[in-house]
Motif scaffolding. Structure first.
Motif, PDB file in Angstrom:
ATOM      1  N   LEU A 416       0.412  -1.217  -0.593  1.00  0.00           N
ATOM      2  CA  LEU A 416      -0.090   0.216   0.204  1.00  0.00           C
ATOM      3  C   LEU A 416       0.713   1.263  -0.110  1.00  0.00           C
ATOM      4  O   LEU A 416       0.344   2.432  -0.883  1.00  0.00           O
ATOM      5  CB  LEU A 416      -1.028   0.250   1.088  1.00  0.00           C
ATOM      6  CG  LEU A 416      -2.086  -1.203   1.764  1.00  0.00           C
ATOM      7  CD1 LEU A 416      -2.722  -1.178   3.359  1.00  0.00           C
ATOM      8  CD2 LEU A 416      -2.789  -1.282  -0.167  1.00  0.00           C
ATOM      9  N   ALA A 420      -0.721   1.951  -3.977  1.00  0.00           N
ATOM     10  CA  ALA A 420      -1.893   2.686  -3.041  1.00  0.00           C
ATOM     11  C   ALA A 420      -3.091   3.383  -4.276  1.00  0.00           C
ATOM     12  O   ALA A 420      -3.735   2.983  -4.859  1.00  0.00           O
ATOM     13  CB  ALA A 420      -1.669   2.850  -1.737  1.00  0.00           C
ATOM     14  N   LEU A 470      -6.691  -0.242   5.057  1.00  0.00           N
ATOM     15  CA  LEU A 470      -7.172   0.342   3.383  1.00  0.00           C
ATOM     16  C   LEU A 470      -7.184   1.326   3.733  1.00  0.00           C
ATOM     17  O   LEU A 470      -6.415   2.419   2.860  1.00  0.00           O
ATOM     18  CB  LEU A 470      -7.652  -0.259   2.684  1.00  0.00           C
ATOM     19  CG  LEU A 470      -7.856  -1.623   2.746  1.00  0.00           C
ATOM     20  CD1 LEU A 470      -8.412  -2.840   1.857  1.00  0.00           C
ATOM     21  CD2 LEU A 470      -6.393  -2.228   1.620  1.00  0.00           C
ATOM     22  N   SER A 471      -7.995   2.328   5.136  1.00  0.00           N
ATOM     23  CA  SER A 471      -8.728   3.669   4.800  1.00  0.00           C
ATOM     24  C   SER A 471      -7.195   4.379   5.140  1.00  0.00           C
ATOM     25  O   SER A 471      -7.017   5.904   4.506  1.00  0.00           O
ATOM     26  CB  SER A 471      -9.681   3.393   6.012  1.00  0.00           C
ATOM     27  OG  SER A 471     -10.965   3.024   6.107  1.00  0.00           O
ATOM     28  N   GLU A 474      -5.305   4.231   0.929  1.00  0.00           N
ATOM     29  CA  GLU A 474      -5.814   4.802   0.081  1.00  0.00           C
ATOM     30  C   GLU A 474      -6.182   5.880  -0.490  1.00  0.00           C
ATOM     31  O   GLU A 474      -6.056   7.144   0.349  1.00  0.00           O
ATOM     32  CB  GLU A 474      -7.651   3.971   0.197  1.00  0.00           C
ATOM     33  CG  GLU A 474      -8.539   4.318   1.693  1.00  0.00           C
ATOM     34  CD  GLU A 474      -9.653   3.994   1.250  1.00  0.00           C
ATOM     35  OE1 GLU A 474      -9.882   2.738   0.437  1.00  0.00           O
ATOM     36  OE2 GLU A 474     -10.323   4.092   1.854  1.00  0.00           O
ATOM     37  N   THR A 475      -5.905   6.605  -1.636  1.00  0.00           N
ATOM     38  CA  THR A 475      -6.135   7.868  -1.673  1.00  0.00           C
ATOM     39  C   THR A 475      -7.557   8.708  -1.855  1.00  0.00           C
ATOM     40  O   THR A 475      -8.332   7.689  -1.938  1.00  0.00           O
ATOM     41  CB  THR A 475      -6.283   8.065  -3.335  1.00  0.00           C
ATOM     42  OG1 THR A 475      -4.532   7.036  -3.722  1.00  0.00           O
ATOM     43  CG2 THR A 475      -5.896   9.731  -4.506  1.00  0.00           C
ATOM     44  N   LYS A 478     -11.034   7.263  -3.953  1.00  0.00           N
ATOM     45  CA  LYS A 478     -10.916   6.534  -4.617  1.00  0.00           C
ATOM     46  C   LYS A 478     -10.506   5.225  -3.277  1.00  0.00           C
ATOM     47  O   LYS A 478      -9.247   4.847  -3.051  1.00  0.00           O
ATOM     48  CB  LYS A 478      -9.551   6.742  -5.617  1.00  0.00           C
ATOM     49  CG  LYS A 478      -9.081   5.319  -6.367  1.00  0.00           C
ATOM     50  CD  LYS A 478      -8.178   5.334  -7.112  1.00  0.00           C
ATOM     51  CE  LYS A 478      -7.770   4.419  -8.657  1.00  0.00           C
ATOM     52  NZ  LYS A 478      -7.743   3.030  -7.511  1.00  0.00           N
ATOM     53  N   PRO A 479     -10.933   4.953  -2.857  1.00  0.00           N
ATOM     54  CA  PRO A 479     -11.632   3.233  -1.880  1.00  0.00           C
ATOM     55  C   PRO A 479     -11.028   2.546  -2.594  1.00  0.00           C
ATOM     56  O   PRO A 479     -11.108   2.307  -4.153  1.00  0.00           O
ATOM     57  CB  PRO A 479     -12.663   3.438  -1.797  1.00  0.00           C
ATOM     58  CG  PRO A 479     -13.428   4.335  -2.406  1.00  0.00           C
ATOM     59  CD  PRO A 479     -12.800   5.322  -3.549  1.00  0.00           C
ATOM     60  N   ILE A 480     -10.102   1.700  -1.758  1.00  0.00           N
ATOM     61  CA  ILE A 480      -9.920   0.454  -1.849  1.00  0.00           C
ATOM     62  C   ILE A 480     -10.477  -0.575  -1.892  1.00  0.00           C
ATOM     63  O   ILE A 480     -11.362  -0.501  -1.011  1.00  0.00           O
ATOM     64  CB  ILE A 480      -8.291   0.060  -2.336  1.00  0.00           C
ATOM     65  CG1 ILE A 480      -7.074   1.074  -1.992  1.00  0.00           C
ATOM     66  CG2 ILE A 480      -7.908  -1.242  -2.198  1.00  0.00           C
ATOM     67  CD1 ILE A 480      -5.765   1.238  -1.717  1.00  0.00           C
TER      68      ILE A 480
END
Length: 716
Positions: A416, A420, A470-471, A474-475, A478-480
């Protein structure tokens, strides 16, 4: 993921065999000293030894967590190798020889650290056996775990240790204990005694309260959550008929009836040795190649064109896994280009590699996280240069407790940090259970099944921890997403195991139902692919019986979800009696697992509810209150049930010269397998009008059952 070598490496998870050198420890009595860390000697717990060689690898001290005094280990960038930061005790094994001891602890961690408690039996020939309890990110809590260690008669000493893996964060330890199996372990301060398996027998039916808020939508269920896996080997594991030189019509019919929404191809594990051009073009021109280095061989009769035809017949889309182990970015990009040119819908879902984070992966292409991050970025760039609209997944996940399949605990965080912004979803394999590799064949089968039925709570916790990670990376905007690209019941891989064929039972189907409920409730899970659709061995949810195909109990339960639930998942709360379970295989112990689980959807004027009763012998009277509506029309029930956890439809293991399958564990009905063992029953409930609380409905749930309740004419 099923090959023998891979599962053995994963299930044992023994990368840290001995954290502390014997020279740093003095042999004490047989009793563990200060397992609750109440007594201190300076900044350290009394009775525990800290080796001078690890003092520069971080800080060991006592700390307050949740109002409790616990041991805290905070590693630094120097931590690692064969001597990570930790403390230990060396005990005389005389009192434990020839016995099974229950090792328990409460563990917690944050910031990339993993807490580990281990016990090793030592003799004149070295290490004689061990258990390890592991806990990654725990959300600030200390979570109970336990394992059982069989101490050989030749053991001289037991080494007990608490160590931390990782180079950042903190790990916490409390309530370490070890007692002969069957003896009561001392309770950790402020904690309940570690769970034992509770009896599941009462004369009266259980009563369960369920509240459904028809006006409160939790999420729109992604269509892609109902996926599966199809492999290229052995004629697509039977989906291709070599004698007819065509797709097998009965197999395709059953796939179409099931209606999976995504077919993942060409692996699992076989993806990272697969070159897609081998499976294209005229059948008589296709090569025969090894499944993996030095492995068996198959002709490429079932390739991209064939799996696309099966997907079209089922109304599914494809998830194609590109070869990141022995392939190239250019090869992957050409596959994208080719799939955009063939007739039919283009492929929008792609995945870079399979389980390359796992030592012993049969592709022989195991790699470190930094290397994979570079490969992923080059593949994603090349593939999106061909088609920017496709979605590409990277492989990863989080280890948790004894579910420790990824060699590097920081694999996902490393990926990530570097990639990411280029990751659309993370592909994880965090929902296999119970995986009893290494568990005694004499273990009580009810203990094993109850552990598996409690496992979905572990899956849910793992998904929550992963979502939090992930939070962090991530951008914005743009959630993963999370794609559980392999999951399902799994017991053993060795043919001579008495558990190997239990994937097909009603108990396994109940695990399928509860795990699907977990996926449905988690807002970040956008795709799930059960493993696997067909198989020449034991893992296919479509199996063979009397020269034909036969649906298993997991297939039948999956079909209930696929064909009954709507798209709008609504808030559903269940108040149910609970049971406790022991740690088995890769499943941690659970203290309060509900017997009954439920999910519900409301679409327009129709409500669908699926209710799972895991009790072996207790019926359930489910009192349902539906909020947000004034009345309902008649309701229909469709019940899938069986009389035993090991009831099954009678699929048969293949006869292979020189291969002998083990006699399977018998709970009550395994050897009686037949299609009639898994039964369907239907009924009708009258319509109802609202009271002050809402519209009341009462449904009877038989033991070991999955019930679909279809309620028509919801009036708001």
């Amino acid at each position: 993921m099923t090959p023998k070598k891979s599962w053995r490496v994963l299930a044992l998870a023994a990368s840290l065999l001995l954290a502390l050198p014997l020279s740093s420890l003095a042999v004490g009595s047989a009793a563990l000293v200060n397992g609750s860390f109440d007594q201190t000697a300076g900044s350290l717990p009394a009775g525990w030894n800290l080796d001078a060689a690890v003092k520069d690898k971080g800080e060991a001290r006592m700390a307050d967590v949740g109002g409790q005094r616990v041991l805290q280990l905070a590693p630094n960038s120097r931590n690692g190798g064969d001597k990570p930061l930790g403390v230990g005790q060396l005990l005389d094994a005389a009192a434990y020889r020839g016995k099974r001891i229950v090792v328990q602890a409460k563990l917690g961690a944050e910031g990339g650290a993993t807490a580990i408690v281990g016990v090793h039996a030592l003799g004149k020939k070295g290490d004689l056996g061990f258990v390890q309890l592991k806990q990654g990110a725990s959300g600030g809590a200390l979570l109970p775990q336990q394992q059982v260690l069989a101490v050989p008669d030749s053991a001289d000493n037991l080494i007990v240790y608490a160590i931390v893996a990782g180079t950042s964060g903190k790990a916490w330890f409390d309530g370490v204990s070890m007692e002969p199996e069957g003896a009561a372990a001392p309770a950790a301060k402020g904690a309940a005694v570690a769970p034992t398996v509770a009896p599941i027998t009462t004369a009266a039916a259980m009563k369960v309260d369920i509240s459904i808020d028809a006006a409160r939508t939790v999420r729109t269920i992604p269509a892609t959550i109902y996926g599966t896996n199809v492999e290229w080997i052995f004629d697509g594991q039977g989906l291709w008929s070599a004698s007819a030189n065509s797709l097998d019509p009965e197999g395709v019919r059953l796939v179409k009836e099931l209606g999976p929404t995504v077919l993942r191809f060409p692996g699992g594990v076989f993806s990272d040795t697969y070159h897609w051009r081998d499976g294209m073009g005229p059948q008589d021109k296709r090569p025969t190649t090894e499944h993996h280095p030095n492995g068996p061989k198959s002709r490429h009769s079932f390739g991209t064109e064939e799996v696309a035809a099966v997907a079209k017949a089922a109304g599914a889309e494809l998830l194609l896994t590109v070869n990141a182990g022995t392939g190239t970015a250019a090869e992957a990009a050409d596959w994208v280009r080719t799939m955009n040119q063939v007739q039919g819908p283009k492929v929008r879902l792609w995945e870079v590699g399979n389980e390359l984070y796992m030592k012993g992966d049969l592709s022989g292409a195991f790699m470190k996280a930094d290397k994979y991050a570079g490969i992923y970025k080059s593949y994603a760039s090349a593939m999106k240069a061909v088609d920017p609209s496709i979605r590409i997944g990277a492989i990863g996940g989080l280890n948790q407790g004894t579910y420790h399949f990824i060699d590097d605990d920081r694999w996902t965080e490393t990926i990530l940090k570097q990639a990411a912004g280029q990751i659309d979803f993370l592909s994880v394999h965090n929902a296999y259970a119970p995986v009893v590799i290494g568990v005694s064949d004499k273990t009580d089968p009810l203990t094993v099944y109850r552990s598996m039925l409690a496992a979905p709570a572990q899956v849910e916790q793992n998904l929550q921890s992963l979502s939090a990670l992930l939070s962090k990376y991530e951008t914005p905007g743009k959630p993963i997403g999370i794609a559980v690209t392999e999951w399902g019941p799994f017991f053993h891989v060795q043919p001579d195991s008495p558990w190997v064929d239990h994937v097909k039972t009603m108990g396994s189907a109940l695990y399928v139902a509860s795990t699907l409920n977990v996926f449905l409730r988690n807002p970040r899970v956008e795709m799930a692919n059960f493993f696997k659709l067909t198989d020449h061995g034991f893992m296919g949810w479509l199996g063979r019986r009397k020269e034909g195909w036969q649906a298993t109990a997991p297939y039948l339960v999956f079909s209930q979800y696929r064909h009954n639930l709507g798209r709008n998942l609504v808030q559903t709360d269940v108040t149910s009696p609970t049971f406790s379970s022991k740690a088995i295989g890769v499943v941690s112990s659970q203290e309060r697992s509900p017997f009954v689980d439920a999910v519900a959807t409301v679409d327009g004027g129709k409500m669908q509810v699926i209710l799972v009763n895991k009790s072996e012998d207790k019926a359930v009277e489910a009192h349902i209150v539906v909020k947000g509506v004034r009345s309902t029309g008649p309701a229909k029930t469709d019940i899938l049930r069986a009389d035993s956890l090991d009831a099954n439809t009678g699929t048969e293991l293949p006869l292979v010269p020189g291969l002998k399958w083990g006699k399977q564990v018998e709970v009550a009905r395994f050897s009686r397998g037949a299609p009639s063992e898994i039964r369907r029953e239907s009924g009708t409930l009258p319509g109802a009008s609202a009271t002050a609380a809402g519209v009341p409905l009462t449904v009877q749930l038989p033991p070991l059952s999955v019930t679909t309740l279809s309620v028509a004419d919801l009036r708001r």
